[in-house]
Design a protein around this motif. Structure first.
Motif, PDB file in Angstrom:
ATOM      1  N   LYS A  11       0.838  -1.198   0.000  1.00 12.98           N
ATOM      2  CA  LYS A  11       0.000   0.000   0.000  1.00 12.98           C
ATOM      3  C   LYS A  11       0.877   1.253   0.000  1.00 12.98           C
ATOM      4  O   LYS A  11       1.804   1.372   0.807  1.00 12.98           O
ATOM      5  CB  LYS A  11      -0.918   0.005   1.220  1.00 12.98           C
ATOM      6  N   VAL A  12       0.575   2.173  -0.905  1.00  5.95           N
ATOM      7  CA  VAL A  12       1.272   3.461  -0.994  1.00  5.95           C
ATOM      8  C   VAL A  12       0.229   4.557  -0.811  1.00  5.95           C
ATOM      9  O   VAL A  12      -0.656   4.730  -1.644  1.00  5.95           O
ATOM     10  CB  VAL A  12       1.987   3.619  -2.351  1.00  5.95           C
ATOM     11  N   GLU A  13       0.326   5.287   0.288  1.00  6.44           N
ATOM     12  CA  GLU A  13      -0.654   6.333   0.602  1.00  6.44           C
ATOM     13  C   GLU A  13      -0.064   7.710   0.326  1.00  6.44           C
ATOM     14  O   GLU A  13       1.039   8.028   0.793  1.00  6.44           O
ATOM     15  CB  GLU A  13      -1.078   6.228   2.071  1.00  6.44           C
ATOM     16  N   LEU A  14      -0.781   8.503  -0.442  1.00  3.77           N
ATOM     17  CA  LEU A  14      -0.317   9.836  -0.823  1.00  3.77           C
ATOM     18  C   LEU A  14      -1.399  10.861  -0.515  1.00  3.77           C
ATOM     19  O   LEU A  14      -2.569  10.675  -0.893  1.00  3.77           O
ATOM     20  CB  LEU A  14       0.016   9.873  -2.320  1.00  3.77           C
ATOM     21  N   GLU A  15      -1.019  11.934   0.144  1.00  6.94           N
ATOM     22  CA  GLU A  15      -1.993  12.969   0.482  1.00  6.94           C
ATOM     23  C   GLU A  15      -2.396  13.780  -0.737  1.00  6.94           C
ATOM     24  O   GLU A  15      -3.505  14.298  -0.819  1.00  6.94           O
ATOM     25  CB  GLU A  15      -1.423  13.883   1.573  1.00  6.94           C
ATOM     26  N   GLU A  16      -1.479  13.899  -1.708  1.00  2.00           N
ATOM     27  CA  GLU A  16      -1.748  14.634  -2.939  1.00  2.00           C
ATOM     28  C   GLU A  16      -0.807  14.143  -4.037  1.00  2.00           C
ATOM     29  O   GLU A  16       0.038  13.277  -3.789  1.00  2.00           O
ATOM     30  CB  GLU A  16      -1.553  16.144  -2.718  1.00  2.00           C
ATOM     31  N   ILE A  17      -0.949  14.684  -5.227  1.00  2.00           N
ATOM     32  CA  ILE A  17      -0.046  14.304  -6.316  1.00  2.00           C
ATOM     33  C   ILE A  17       1.379  14.700  -5.932  1.00  2.00           C
ATOM     34  O   ILE A  17       1.627  15.861  -5.587  1.00  2.00           O
ATOM     35  CB  ILE A  17      -0.450  14.999  -7.633  1.00  2.00           C
ATOM     36  N   PRO A  18       2.327  13.750  -5.963  1.00  2.00           N
ATOM     37  CA  PRO A  18       3.706  14.066  -5.551  1.00  2.00           C
ATOM     38  C   PRO A  18       4.335  15.136  -6.438  1.00  2.00           C
ATOM     39  O   PRO A  18       4.215  15.088  -7.660  1.00  2.00           O
ATOM     40  CB  PRO A  18       4.432  12.724  -5.718  1.00  2.00           C
ATOM     41  N   LYS A  19       4.987  16.074  -5.784  1.00  2.00           N
ATOM     42  CA  LYS A  19       5.659  17.158  -6.510  1.00  2.00           C
ATOM     43  C   LYS A  19       7.178  16.986  -6.538  1.00  2.00           C
ATOM     44  O   LYS A  19       7.848  17.517  -7.407  1.00  2.00           O
ATOM     45  CB  LYS A  19       5.328  18.511  -5.859  1.00  2.00           C
ATOM     46  N   ARG A  20       7.705  16.264  -5.550  1.00  2.00           N
ATOM     47  CA  ARG A  20       9.156  16.059  -5.457  1.00  2.00           C
ATOM     48  C   ARG A  20       9.424  14.551  -5.492  1.00  2.00           C
ATOM     49  O   ARG A  20       9.023  13.824  -4.579  1.00  2.00           O
ATOM     50  CB  ARG A  20       9.725  16.691  -4.187  1.00  2.00           C
ATOM     51  N   ILE A  21      10.114  14.104  -6.560  1.00  2.00           N
ATOM     52  CA  ILE A  21      10.298  12.674  -6.815  1.00  2.00           C
ATOM     53  C   ILE A  21      11.777  12.317  -6.770  1.00  2.00           C
ATOM     54  O   ILE A  21      12.602  12.973  -7.407  1.00  2.00           O
ATOM     55  CB  ILE A  21       9.742  12.286  -8.200  1.00  2.00           C
ATOM     56  N   VAL A  22      12.095  11.256  -6.043  1.00  2.00           N
ATOM     57  CA  VAL A  22      13.422  10.647  -6.116  1.00  2.00           C
ATOM     58  C   VAL A  22      13.256   9.308  -6.835  1.00  2.00           C
ATOM     59  O   VAL A  22      12.476   8.454  -6.409  1.00  2.00           O
ATOM     60  CB  VAL A  22      14.041  10.428  -4.725  1.00  2.00           C
ATOM     61  N   SER A  23      13.973   9.141  -7.945  1.00  2.00           N
ATOM     62  CA  SER A  23      13.882   7.908  -8.730  1.00  2.00           C
ATOM     63  C   SER A  23      15.201   7.158  -8.652  1.00  2.00           C
ATOM     64  O   SER A  23      16.257   7.683  -9.018  1.00  2.00           O
ATOM     65  CB  SER A  23      13.545   8.216 -10.189  1.00  2.00           C
TER      66      SER A  23
END
Length: 269
Positions: A11-23
């Protein structure tokens, strides 16, 4: 709260669309850029080589197996993208203390399509993601018609030189070999990437030997060692990115495969 499930069913819970991504996966980094998310990518690995100048503009946080946790923490990511094969369970566990972690697990084109579409949902790029996925599916369908009349060739696909390592079963590369009518002679091995000796290759009598450009960068001069087990015109340097990268690079992969087949048949005629 938006809830997603990654390809390990975590499960991946996000409060909003991610703005800062580490790939932390090169092929997924390239996919993010092609989705129009380059400005949102804040951290990458030293192996994230596409686009070529990306590492000059973003924070390099380490490799795929070893990452600088403090660097990642300072980037304050909203989400961290990993892969089951590329990144270690311990790394994922440590990173989860910093931000939600999405882990991919891609062993087939269908898995890749699922991942691309999920990224579209997670990052608010649904239309672009479905466009990329559609192109890949169209290319695959056309390629299946192209490959239909091609005979099956027995192949050893090498990914490392010392020790010599090949591709085994349950891998994305093996899936693409099958799609190309290439029978992986080491499919029956227990390991996904078994170590082999030249006598093991000779005993299995391959039609072709593929020397990949990654993770070990095989060169033309490496062909000579394999001339004892297969004719020189059956030894090919192949672009490892087209056989192992499962993001948007797949859009161009089938054109590469067609050219590879043309090269194989022209060299053996």
């Amino acid at each position: 709260m938006n809830v997603f499930y990654d390809q390990l069913n975590r499960k991946v819970e996000l409060e909003e669309i991610p703005k800062r991504i580490v790939s932390l996966v090169p092929s997924q980094t390239e996919l993010l850029v092609d989705l129009g998310l380059e400005d949102n990518v804040v951290g990458v690995t030293k192996f994230c080589v596409h686009p070529e100048d990306l590492r000059k503009k973003k924070e390099v946080v380490g490799g795929t197996k070893q990452v600088d946790i403090d660097k990642v923490r300072r980037l304050a990511p909203d989400i961290i993208l990993c892969n089951k094969e590329e990144n270690t369970p311990k790394m994922v566990e440590e990173l989860e203390e910093l931000a939600p972690v999405h882990v991919s697990d891609v062993k087939s084109i269908d898995d890749a399509i699922e991942l691309i579409r999920e990224y579209g949902e997670v990052f608010g790029k649904r239309e672009k993601a479905f466009e990329i996925a559609g192109k890949i599916l169209d290319q695959r369908n056309d390629f299946r018609k192209f490959i239909m009349e091609k005979p099956v060739k027995r192949v050893a696909y090498f990914i490392w030189k010392r020790p010599m390592m090949v591709v085994g079963k349950d891998t994305f590369i093996d899936h693409l070999l099958k799609l190309n009518n290439f029978e992986n002679i080491f499919f029956g091995e227990k390991s996904r990437y078994p170590e082999v000796e030249m006598k093991d290759v000779a005993n299995k009598n391959p039609d072709l030997v593929f020397l990949s450009t990654e993770p070990f960068p095989f060169k033309e001069e490496d062909k000579e060692a394999f001339e004892k087990v297969v004719r020189r015109d059956g030894i090919h340097i192949v672009d490892g990115e087209y056989f192992s990268w499962y993001g948007s690079r797949l859009v161009a992969a089938f054109s590469y495969f067609r050219n590879l087949h043309d090269k194989i048949y022209s060299s053996s005629s």
